[in-house]
Design an enzyme around this catalytic site. Structure first.
Site, PDB file in Angstrom:
ATOM      1  CD  GLU A  55     -16.640  12.386 -12.728  1.00 31.66           C
ATOM      2  OE1 GLU A  55     -15.888  13.212 -13.270  1.00 31.66           O
ATOM      3  OE2 GLU A  55     -16.793  12.303 -11.497  1.00 31.66           O
ATOM      4  CE  LYS A  78     -21.406  10.817   8.325  1.00 31.29           C
ATOM      5  NZ  LYS A  78     -20.834  10.323   9.599  1.00 31.29           N
ATOM      6  CG  ASP A 136     -20.401   7.560   6.603  1.00 25.01           C
ATOM      7  OD1 ASP A 136     -21.073   7.923   5.609  1.00 25.01           O
ATOM      8  OD2 ASP A 136     -20.681   7.888   7.771  1.00 25.01           O
ATOM      9  CG  HIS A 146     -15.078  14.401 -19.742  1.00 29.58           C
ATOM     10  ND1 HIS A 146     -15.815  13.661 -18.853  1.00 29.58           N
ATOM     11  CD2 HIS A 146     -14.006  14.855 -19.039  1.00 29.58           C
ATOM     12  CE1 HIS A 146     -15.237  13.681 -17.677  1.00 29.58           C
ATOM     13  NE2 HIS A 146     -14.134  14.398 -17.752  1.00 29.58           N
TER      14      HIS A 146
END
Length: 593
Positions: free
Chosen positions: A272, A404, A480, A578
């Protein structure tokens, strides 16, 4: 390696010092310098062309005139004289010359265009090359062309250097005849793909064979997925099954982040744009304001099995037994046998009818600890089976853990490391570095991160983009990535202090799940990023110190990221930044239209 040469524009990359090879056999022989025009022709070129043009038109006129006379006189056309034979031969010769001289320039572009569709193709060693490259052309770049096989250009002749190719995957699979047979067996199903490592005893070779088999089964090429340059032995039985290559993710650094008196250079793996730059700006604002401070509030990984009884009364009896302080010591002894680092902290139960959910929490040293706590839970369940033989263990995980998933239990009780991090940003820093003011930041934080998230019904998402920073650091350091879900639980608070001049900012993160040993942390790249932070491996002095330190770095980086993004929004710079740094080469209006 075998290397395939193409005319001018497409050349294969070879390792430095390795000679180029021909398309099929052997090395390219030494090429003599081409002769100049004066050396190649005894007659000037324009004169030669004039002779053959004149010959072509004159004999063509002669033959047409003779054939017209034969038609008038009813003479058979196949009856020819010696002069007519000579004219036919001359016509054929002139046509051949003119086609050879002028036809090449016309046919070659057509053939080049026809072969352009084949520009990305498999060659003899299964490598893929492309035609274009963004680099400026140069003389025989190392590793691209072996200059020893390129002859010098003729004197006084201008040569336009070819653009070096952009290499997508320059390493061939190099399959032997034996490998080919194994590939065919995998494709046919006679050899399971998952068994290649155990059958071959060579993890790299197994990955290469599996990759080729996947390409043949699916009919799709995987040349953008590199195979070489990775230690497949290091992931066997630990990180990834049935590998066929690896994915490259760029790693940037933000910092220095001044946290608890220590400067950290924070690695961030992301695709990104602006994320690293924005976090870096936040680090600068924190640094010049005197740094940030952090505190680890809790440190405990959880696992919650679900068990079932015939009646709810019986399930309640087990609940009371587990929550009785008198039984905790014996249960701890059983649990802690699973590891020298595992230490049971508490047990929390929740009932749903005759089903009981038992949430175990334990410290796990420098490991993230999922496997460690699972082993301890299994030991306790086996022990309980003696006194509660009617207990039916439905699952080792009943989602009350909760792993998760964004859940209230993690948001309230915490999971992994619970961390709070804060900093006071000076007024002049807010204005000069962040390009906004304290009042605007406080108001935006209240309406966006607090009220806006509440309106949306957010669970643990009272922040601007904590997940961005957490994910980037997790990928870089071998955590993870899926645990980003609960690890990104964060509430960002901003308040004006020192008579409204300065900004107090804090982030509270109850579920930062990280480790510095085990899993992906032992891979070379991820280990290097942990080493950059000074938290590689297990702490020798205090077990768990490195993982707790890593958790504080994550919180500190999130603090920097929150500060910078909120400032950009408050100053109206979000879109402009951006467009400037993430899409500087694109015309957005044309892309939209």
């Amino acid at each position: 390696m075998d290397v395939r040469r193409r005319p001018i524009n497409t050349v294969r990359s070879t390792s430095a010092g390795e000679p180029l090879k021909t398309r099929k056999l052997g090395h390219v022989p030494h090429v003599k310098a081409p002769a100049t025009d004066a050396q190649a022709l005894l007659v000037p070129l324009y004169l030669t062309n004039g002779i053959f043009f004149s010959l072509f038109f004159s004999v063509a006129y002669f033959l047409l005139h003779r054939w017209r006379e034969k038609v008038r006189t009813s003479t058979p056309l196949h009856v020819v004289t010696l002069s007519e034979i000579a004219a036919v031969v001359s016509l054929i010769a002139s046509v051949i010359y003119l086609l050879g001289f002028f036809g090449i320039g016309f046919v070659h572009p057509i053939s080049s265009r026809a072969s352009s569709d084949d520009e990305l193709e498999l060659d003899d060693d299964d490598s893929l090359i492309t035609k274009d490259d963004g680099r400026a052309p140069g003389p025989c770049p190392a590793g691209i062309i072996d200059c020893s096989v390129i002859s010098s250009p003729p004197q006084n002749q201008m040569v336009v250097p070819a653009t070096p190719p952009k290499i997508i995957d320059d390493i061939p699979l190099s399959l032997t005849e034996e490998d080919e047979e194994i590939v065919k067996s995998v494709v046919s199903g006679s050899i399971p793909s998952y068994s290649l490592e155990s059958k071959l005893g060579d993890c790299r070779r197994a990955a290469a064979i599996r990759k080729e088999a996947v390409q043949r089964i699916t009919g799709r090429l995987l040349h953008g997925l590199p195979l070489e340059g990775f230690d497949y032995e290091s992931i066997l039985g630990q990180c990834c099954e049935m590998p066929i290559g690896y994915v490259q993710i760029p790693v940037g650094v933000a910092g220095p982040l001044l946290l608890d008196g220590i400067e950290y250079t924070v690695p961030m793996a992301t695709t990104e744009g602006c994320l690293v730059a924005s976090t870096n700006r936040g680090c600068k604002a924190i640094y010049v304001s005197g740094g940030a401070t952090s505190m680890v509030l809790r440190d405990g990984m959880t696992r919650a099995p679900v068990v079932r009884f015939a009646t709810a009364k019986r399930a309640a009896e087990l609940k009371f037994f587990l929550e009785d302080p008198l039984n905790f010591e014996s249960l701890s002894v059983i649990f802690n046998k699973s590891s020298r680092f595992a230490r049971l902290q508490n047990i929390q139960c929740a009932m749903a009818g005759k089903n009981l959910y038992i949430r175990f929490s334990c410290s796990t040293g420098d490991a993230m600890g999922m496997n460690m706590v699972s082993k301890g839970v299994q030991n306790v369940l086996d022990f309980l089976q003696t006194d509660f033989p009617d207990m039916d263990v439905i699952g080792l995980s009943g989602n009350f853990c909760s792993d998760k998933k964004a859940t209230a239990v993690n948001w309230i009780e915490g999971r992994g490391k619970s961390v709070v991090c804060e900093a006071i940003i000076k007024e002049d820093v807010v204005k000069k570095v962040l390009k906004t003011n304290v009042e605007a930041l406080v108001e935006l934080n209240m309406l966006k991160n607090l009220v806006g998230s509440a309106v949306a019904g957010s669970l643990g998402g009272f922040n601007a983009h904590a997940s961005n920073i957490v994910s980037a650091i997790y990928i870089a350091t071998g955590q993870d990535p899926a645990q980003n879900v609960e690890s990104s639980h964060c509430i960002t608070m901003m308040e004006a202090v020192n008579d409204g001049k300065d900004l107090h900012i804090s982030v509270s993160m109850p579920s930062v799940e990280v480790g510095t040993v085990g899993g992906g942390t032992q891979l070379a790249s991820q280990s290097a990023c942990l080493n950059l932070l000074g938290v590689k491996g297990a702490s020798k002095d205090s077990p768990g110190a490195n993982s707790r330190q890593l958790a504080t770095v994550v919180a500190g980086a999130v603090l920097a990221g929150e500060l910078s993004l909120m400032s950009a929004i408050a100053a109206g710079q979000l879109v402009q930044s951006h467009m400037k740094y993430n899409r500087s080469s694109k015309d957005v209006t044309k892309a939209v239209s």
